[in-house]
Design an enzyme around this catalytic site. Structure first.
Site, PDB file in Angstrom:
ATOM      1  N   GLY A 133      20.022  58.227  52.686  1.00 35.26           N
ATOM      2  CA  GLY A 133      21.556  58.144  52.743  1.00 35.26           C
ATOM      3  C   GLY A 133      22.225  57.112  53.514  1.00 35.26           C
ATOM      4  N   ASN A 138      33.643  56.745  50.513  1.00 35.35           N
ATOM      5  CA  ASN A 138      34.646  55.524  50.503  1.00 35.35           C
ATOM      6  C   ASN A 138      33.824  54.169  50.660  1.00 35.35           C
ATOM      7  N   SER A 141      29.634  49.760  47.823  1.00 29.71           N
ATOM      8  CA  SER A 141      29.257  48.341  48.017  1.00 29.71           C
ATOM      9  C   SER A 141      29.200  47.884  49.345  1.00 29.71           C
ATOM     10  N   THR A 167      20.026  60.044  45.746  1.00 27.63           N
ATOM     11  CA  THR A 167      18.655  60.384  44.694  1.00 27.63           C
ATOM     12  C   THR A 167      17.835  61.646  45.467  1.00 27.63           C
ATOM     13  N   GLN A 283      16.139  37.465   9.124  1.00 28.47           N
ATOM     14  CA  GLN A 283      16.399  36.714  10.180  1.00 28.47           C
ATOM     15  C   GLN A 283      17.113  37.145  11.360  1.00 28.47           C
ATOM     16  N   GLU A 367      21.460  50.299  44.312  1.00 24.13           N
ATOM     17  CA  GLU A 367      20.786  49.370  44.651  1.00 24.13           C
ATOM     18  C   GLU A 367      21.490  47.831  44.798  1.00 24.13           C
TER      19      GLU A 367
HETATM   20  P1  TGC Z   1      26.176  40.749  56.147  1.00 32.49           P
HETATM   21  O1  TGC Z   1      27.253  40.494  57.236  1.00 32.49           O
HETATM   22  O2  TGC Z   1      26.083  39.975  55.122  1.00 32.49           O
HETATM   23  O3  TGC Z   1      24.837  41.301  56.723  1.00 32.49           O
HETATM   24  C1  TGC Z   1      24.869  42.106  57.970  1.00 32.49           C
HETATM   25  C2  TGC Z   1      23.550  42.016  58.507  1.00 32.49           C
HETATM   26  O4  TGC Z   1      22.280  42.332  57.675  1.00 32.49           O
HETATM   27  C3  TGC Z   1      21.627  41.309  57.271  1.00 32.49           C
HETATM   28  N1  TGC Z   1      21.495  41.367  55.697  1.00 32.49           N
HETATM   29  C4  TGC Z   1      20.228  41.819  55.481  1.00 32.49           C
HETATM   30  N2  TGC Z   1      19.065  42.072  56.139  1.00 32.49           N
HETATM   31  C5  TGC Z   1      17.963  42.447  55.401  1.00 32.49           C
HETATM   32  N3  TGC Z   1      17.983  42.546  54.130  1.00 32.49           N
HETATM   33  C6  TGC Z   1      19.191  42.067  53.265  1.00 32.49           C
HETATM   34  N4  TGC Z   1      19.093  42.225  52.082  1.00 32.49           N
HETATM   35  C7  TGC Z   1      20.262  41.637  53.918  1.00 32.49           C
HETATM   36  N5  TGC Z   1      21.439  41.456  53.743  1.00 32.49           N
HETATM   37  C8  TGC Z   1      22.132  41.246  54.741  1.00 32.49           C
HETATM   38  C9  TGC Z   1      22.715  40.034  57.654  1.00 32.49           C
HETATM   39  O5  TGC Z   1      21.721  38.906  57.919  1.00 32.49           O
HETATM   40  C10 TGC Z   1      23.112  40.582  58.925  1.00 32.49           C
HETATM   41  O6  TGC Z   1      22.130  40.512  59.910  1.00 32.49           O
HETATM   42  P2  TGC Z   1      22.793  40.095  61.348  1.00 32.49           P
HETATM   43  O7  TGC Z   1      21.823  40.259  62.294  1.00 32.49           O
HETATM   44  O8  TGC Z   1      23.274  38.781  61.251  1.00 32.49           O
HETATM   45  O9  TGC Z   1      23.957  40.982  61.786  1.00 32.49           O
HETATM   46  O10 TGC Z   1      26.821  42.391  55.626  1.00 32.49           O
HETATM   47  P3  TGC Z   1      28.095  42.448  54.704  1.00 32.49           P
HETATM   48  O11 TGC Z   1      28.813  43.576  55.295  1.00 32.49           O
HETATM   49  O12 TGC Z   1      28.843  41.165  54.543  1.00 32.49           O
HETATM   50  O13 TGC Z   1      27.393  43.144  53.317  1.00 32.49           O
HETATM   51  C11 TGC Z   1      26.526  42.353  52.512  1.00 32.49           C
HETATM   52  C12 TGC Z   1      26.192  43.138  51.287  1.00 32.49           C
HETATM   53  C13 TGC Z   1      27.511  43.208  50.464  1.00 32.49           C
HETATM   54  C14 TGC Z   1      25.295  42.098  50.583  1.00 32.49           C
HETATM   55  C15 TGC Z   1      25.575  44.532  51.398  1.00 32.49           C
HETATM   56  O14 TGC Z   1      26.294  45.241  52.093  1.00 32.49           O
HETATM   57  C16 TGC Z   1      25.149  45.026  50.246  1.00 32.49           C
HETATM   58  O15 TGC Z   1      23.869  44.621  49.786  1.00 32.49           O
HETATM   59  N6  TGC Z   1      25.896  45.905  49.570  1.00 32.49           N
HETATM   60  C17 TGC Z   1      25.405  46.718  48.615  1.00 32.49           C
HETATM   61  C18 TGC Z   1      24.897  48.076  48.851  1.00 32.49           C
HETATM   62  C19 TGC Z   1      23.881  48.635  48.313  1.00 32.49           C
HETATM   63  O16 TGC Z   1      22.954  47.995  47.710  1.00 32.49           O
HETATM   64  N7  TGC Z   1      23.655  49.778  48.324  1.00 32.49           N
HETATM   65  C20 TGC Z   1      22.218  50.597  47.857  1.00 32.49           C
HETATM   66  C21 TGC Z   1      22.321  52.055  48.328  1.00 32.49           C
HETATM   67  S1  TGC Z   1      20.847  52.806  48.108  1.00 32.49           S
HETATM   68  C22 TGC Z   1      20.423  53.068  46.537  1.00 32.49           C
HETATM   69  O17 TGC Z   1      21.305  52.594  45.756  1.00 32.49           O
HETATM   70  C23 TGC Z   1      19.573  53.857  46.174  1.00 32.49           C
HETATM   71  S2  TGC Z   1      19.254  54.005  44.544  1.00 32.49           S
HETATM   72  C24 TGC Z   1      17.807  54.664  44.585  1.00 32.49           C
HETATM   73  C25 TGC Z   1      17.159  55.098  43.327  1.00 32.49           C
HETATM   74  O18 TGC Z   1      17.122  56.223  42.781  1.00 32.49           O
HETATM   75  O19 TGC Z   1      16.224  54.025  42.933  1.00 32.49           O
HETATM   76  P1  FAD Z   2      31.898  50.463  44.172  1.00 32.37           P
HETATM   77  O1  FAD Z   2      31.274  49.723  45.361  1.00 32.37           O
HETATM   78  O2  FAD Z   2      33.289  51.266  44.698  1.00 32.37           O
HETATM   79  O3  FAD Z   2      32.189  49.253  43.240  1.00 32.37           O
HETATM   80  C1  FAD Z   2      33.072  49.524  42.041  1.00 32.37           C
HETATM   81  C2  FAD Z   2      32.971  48.206  41.346  1.00 32.37           C
HETATM   82  O4  FAD Z   2      33.699  47.332  42.214  1.00 32.37           O
HETATM   83  C3  FAD Z   2      31.735  47.850  41.004  1.00 32.37           C
HETATM   84  O5  FAD Z   2      31.610  46.902  39.664  1.00 32.37           O
HETATM   85  C4  FAD Z   2      31.471  46.598  42.032  1.00 32.37           C
HETATM   86  O6  FAD Z   2      30.406  45.625  41.530  1.00 32.37           O
HETATM   87  C5  FAD Z   2      32.812  46.111  42.209  1.00 32.37           C
HETATM   88  N1  FAD Z   2      32.923  45.521  43.457  1.00 32.37           N
HETATM   89  C6  FAD Z   2      32.964  45.949  44.734  1.00 32.37           C
HETATM   90  N2  FAD Z   2      33.081  45.135  45.767  1.00 32.37           N
HETATM   91  C7  FAD Z   2      33.252  43.956  45.159  1.00 32.37           C
HETATM   92  C8  FAD Z   2      33.671  42.636  45.570  1.00 32.37           C
HETATM   93  N3  FAD Z   2      33.656  42.415  46.733  1.00 32.37           N
HETATM   94  N4  FAD Z   2      33.845  41.698  44.634  1.00 32.37           N
HETATM   95  C9  FAD Z   2      33.716  41.776  43.155  1.00 32.37           C
HETATM   96  N5  FAD Z   2      33.682  43.061  42.918  1.00 32.37           N
HETATM   97  C10 FAD Z   2      33.371  44.316  43.633  1.00 32.37           C
HETATM   98  N6  FAD Z   2      22.957  55.346  47.331  1.00 32.37           N
HETATM   99  C11 FAD Z   2      22.407  55.861  48.383  1.00 32.37           C
HETATM  100  O7  FAD Z   2      22.509  55.483  49.496  1.00 32.37           O
HETATM  101  N7  FAD Z   2      20.983  56.475  48.374  1.00 32.37           N
HETATM  102  C12 FAD Z   2      20.584  56.890  46.991  1.00 32.37           C
HETATM  103  O8  FAD Z   2      19.696  57.478  46.729  1.00 32.37           O
HETATM  104  C13 FAD Z   2      21.448  56.552  46.056  1.00 32.37           C
HETATM  105  N8  FAD Z   2      21.081  57.063  44.581  1.00 32.37           N
HETATM  106  C14 FAD Z   2      21.985  56.781  43.597  1.00 32.37           C
HETATM  107  C15 FAD Z   2      21.685  57.230  42.174  1.00 32.37           C
HETATM  108  C16 FAD Z   2      22.657  57.108  41.095  1.00 32.37           C
HETATM  109  C17 FAD Z   2      21.941  57.611  39.851  1.00 32.37           C
HETATM  110  C18 FAD Z   2      23.625  56.115  41.304  1.00 32.37           C
HETATM  111  C19 FAD Z   2      24.526  56.084  40.138  1.00 32.37           C
HETATM  112  C20 FAD Z   2      23.829  55.849  42.458  1.00 32.37           C
HETATM  113  C21 FAD Z   2      22.972  56.040  43.695  1.00 32.37           C
HETATM  114  N9  FAD Z   2      23.470  55.711  44.946  1.00 32.37           N
HETATM  115  C22 FAD Z   2      22.786  55.858  46.051  1.00 32.37           C
HETATM  116  C23 FAD Z   2      24.890  54.714  45.187  1.00 32.37           C
HETATM  117  C24 FAD Z   2      24.797  53.277  44.850  1.00 32.37           C
HETATM  118  O9  FAD Z   2      24.035  52.612  45.755  1.00 32.37           O
HETATM  119  C25 FAD Z   2      26.077  52.946  44.737  1.00 32.37           C
HETATM  120  O10 FAD Z   2      26.657  53.488  43.478  1.00 32.37           O
HETATM  121  C26 FAD Z   2      26.301  51.654  44.552  1.00 32.37           C
HETATM  122  O11 FAD Z   2      25.885  50.836  45.742  1.00 32.37           O
HETATM  123  C27 FAD Z   2      27.886  50.917  44.265  1.00 32.37           C
HETATM  124  O12 FAD Z   2      28.768  51.802  45.165  1.00 32.37           O
HETATM  125  P2  FAD Z   2      29.864  52.380  44.317  1.00 32.37           P
HETATM  126  O13 FAD Z   2      29.573  53.305  43.248  1.00 32.37           O
HETATM  127  O14 FAD Z   2      30.890  52.922  45.419  1.00 32.37           O
HETATM  128  O15 FAD Z   2      31.081  51.331  43.687  1.00 32.37           O
END
Ligand code: TGC
Ligand code: FAD
Length: 387
Positions: A133, A138, A141, A167, A283, A367
């Site tokens: 989680g 709110n 990203s 998930t 083609q 992710e």
């Molecule tokens: P920022 O200030 O850049 O970084 C905060 C601290 O974190 C460190 N850091 C990382 N460390 C390890 N791995 C990474 N990939 C890291 N990225 C950043 C960074 O060095 C810093 O460390 P420190 O010690 O200096 O404090 O943070 P920010 O708030 O500006 O955000 C950066 C950003 C946008 C890249 C990050 O928030 C991000 O990756 N956002 C995307 C969110 C996301 O991917 N959510 C996924 C939720 S889980 C999911 O979707 C599961 S789907 C599962 C499935 O069904 O397969």
């Molecule tokens: P938002 O962050 O609201 O983004 C909306 C749009 O705005 C996107 O196109 C994005 O690229 C764009 N955007 C956002 N910020 C910026 C910026 N700074 N500049 C330009 N464009 C921007 N999360 C978990 O924690 N655990 C899970 O197990 C998990 N499983 C998932 C399973 C499914 C099927 C799905 C669909 C999602 C899951 N997620 C999970 C959540 C997933 O990680 C989020 O949906 C994802 O990180 C995007 O967040 P959001 O949907 O709130 O989109």
């Protein structure tokens, strides 16, 4: 179709042990997943006993040492496992990657010895299902702005807030949950299904990942004893490092979905005749197919190299972002093109393409979205954050 595309002789770089692992998972997908997956996805249900089945082949926590029930494999093996599972369906890979990278990895990396011994073996067998989680209503990203809170209560904490889009939330036995404490530090806690004040409403009617359950994790002042706190983490580095592992696996997984679409399209184009000739002889169709295998080959090389770097502990999170973004986009484009090669037949469940295509619409968002990974590369090369 469940076989290999190896245009650049990549198998030679892998070696026998990896090929055996890949074959074992491929056989599993053919016998346990493919016969049921279309029906299950159409019905919006998961494959019965999926987690235990995945556990039985060592697909849960493959990189976790055998001492804790894992398979003790490396990251190349993990990647190949993800590739074969996602050739079956992204929901199957999702199940394995959440359990492995987002639940077992943080317990193994940040947990106490007692937590590792209690949770990892049960997660490795699939007897317990884990969820992760991070995302909130709110804050998707931008998880650093999370609102979920831990407030000190006696020897432990009270947890309040909501995580969404999680998930396996509706079927989880435990959840790794990220929250800020009263000092503003990001902490990870282990929540168990029976904890009072914890509920997991399901998100229904998805058009994507229909063979996977998704839901919310709701915490209404859930008491968390100090034994449930992951002691090794106190910042966003904790949850984000879990994402590195999962995103790496996805970079491989989507290659499996792309190969499956490509092979179906190639086969169909060779057999389907229009204007007196197989459509593969035209083609325009050859262009589609040739570009597909080119893009698959490039993605394979990217993930293979990333796997080698990851095994050497040298893969950067920015490299992982580039591979996740490129490969998911590649797979989604191939799914869309393959769908066109099949004409009307591309939209029916007799073929896997439309299912892969709809799944990949989630994979390109979760992710870290396609945009966010681009911005991570932008930040890396310019030194300027544009978030
Ligand atoms: P920022 O200030 O850049 O970084 C905060 C601290 O974190 C460190 N850091 C990382 N460390 C390890 N791995 C990474 N990939 C890291 N990225 C950043 C960074 O060095 C810093 O460390 P420190 O010690 O200096 O404090 O943070 P920010 O708030 O500006 O955000 C950066 C950003 C946008 C890249 C990050 O928030 C991000 O990756 N956002 C995307 C969110 C996301 O991917 N959510 C996924 C939720 S889980 C999911 O979707 C599961 S789907 C599962 C499935 O069904 O397969
Ligand atoms: P938002 O962050 O609201 O983004 C909306 C749009 O705005 C996107 O196109 C994005 O690229 C764009 N955007 C956002 N910020 C910026 C910026 N700074 N500049 C330009 N464009 C921007 N999360 C978990 O924690 N655990 C899970 O197990 C998990 N499983 C998932 C399973 C499914 C099927 C799905 C669909 C999602 C899951 N997620 C999970 C959540 C997933 O990680 C989020 O949906 C994802 O990180 C995007 O967040 P959001 O949907 O709130 O989109």
């Amino acid at each position: 179709m469940n076989s290999t595309v190896d245009y650049f002789n990549l198998d030679e770089l892998l070696g026998q042990e990896y090929l055996l692992i890949r074959q074992a998972v491929r056989d599993f997908v053919r016998t346990e997943i493919l016969p049921e997956i279309d029906t299950k996805a159409q019905q919006h249900e998961e494959i019965p006993n999926l987690m235990k089945k995945l556990g039985s082949i060592g697909a849960l926590g493959p990189f976790i040492p055998s001492k804790y029930g894992g398979a003790g494999l490396d990251y190349l093996a993990y990647g190949l496992i993800m590739q074969e599972l996602e050739a079956g369906d992204s929901a199957i890979r999702s199940a394995a990657s959440v359990q492995s990278s987002l639940v077992m990895y943080p317990i193994y990396t940040f947990g106490s010895e007692e937590q590792k011994e209690k949770y990892l073996p049960m997660l490795a067998t699939g007897d317990w299902v884990g969820a992760f989680g991070l995302t909130e209503p709110n804050h998707g990203s931008d998880p650093s702005s999370m609102e979920t809170r831990l407030r000190k209560e006696g020897e432990g904490y009270l947890l309040s807030g909501t995580k969404t889009w999680i998930t396996n939330a509706p079927i989880c036995d435990i959840a790794i949950v990220w929250a800020r404490d009263e000092d503003g530090k990001v902490k990870g806690v282990i929540i168990e299904r029976d904890d009072i004040g914890f509920s997991t409403p399901e998100i229904k009617n998805k058009w994507s990942l229909r063979a996977s359950r998704t839901g919310e994790l709701v915490f209404d002042e859930v008491y968390v004893s100090k034994e449930r706190l992951l002691p090794g983490v106190s910042s966003m580095r904790g949850p984000l490092s879990c994402l590195n592992s999962a995103r790496y696996g996805i970079s491989w997984g989507v290659i499996g979905a792309a190969i499956d679409c490509y092979q179906v399209a190639l086969n169909y184009a060779s057999e389907r005749t229009q204007f007196g000739n197989p459509i593969a002889s035209y083609q325009l169709q050859q262009k589609k197919l040739a570009e597909m295998i080119t893009e698959i080959t490039k993605a394979q090389l990217l993930s293979w190299r990333l796997g080698v770097l990851k095994n050497e502990n040298r893969a950067t999170s920015q490299q992982i972002s580039m591979a996740k973004r490129n490969n998911v986009d590649m797979a989604l484009r191939i799914a869309r093109e393959s769908r066109q090669v099949l004409g009307a037949m591309g939209i029916v469940g007799d073929y896997p393409i439309m299912r892969h295509m709809m799944n990949l619409e989630s994979v390109i968002t979760y992710e870290g979205t396609h945009d966010i990974h681009l911005l991570i590369t932008g930040q890396d090369i310019t030194g300027i954050s544009s978030f």
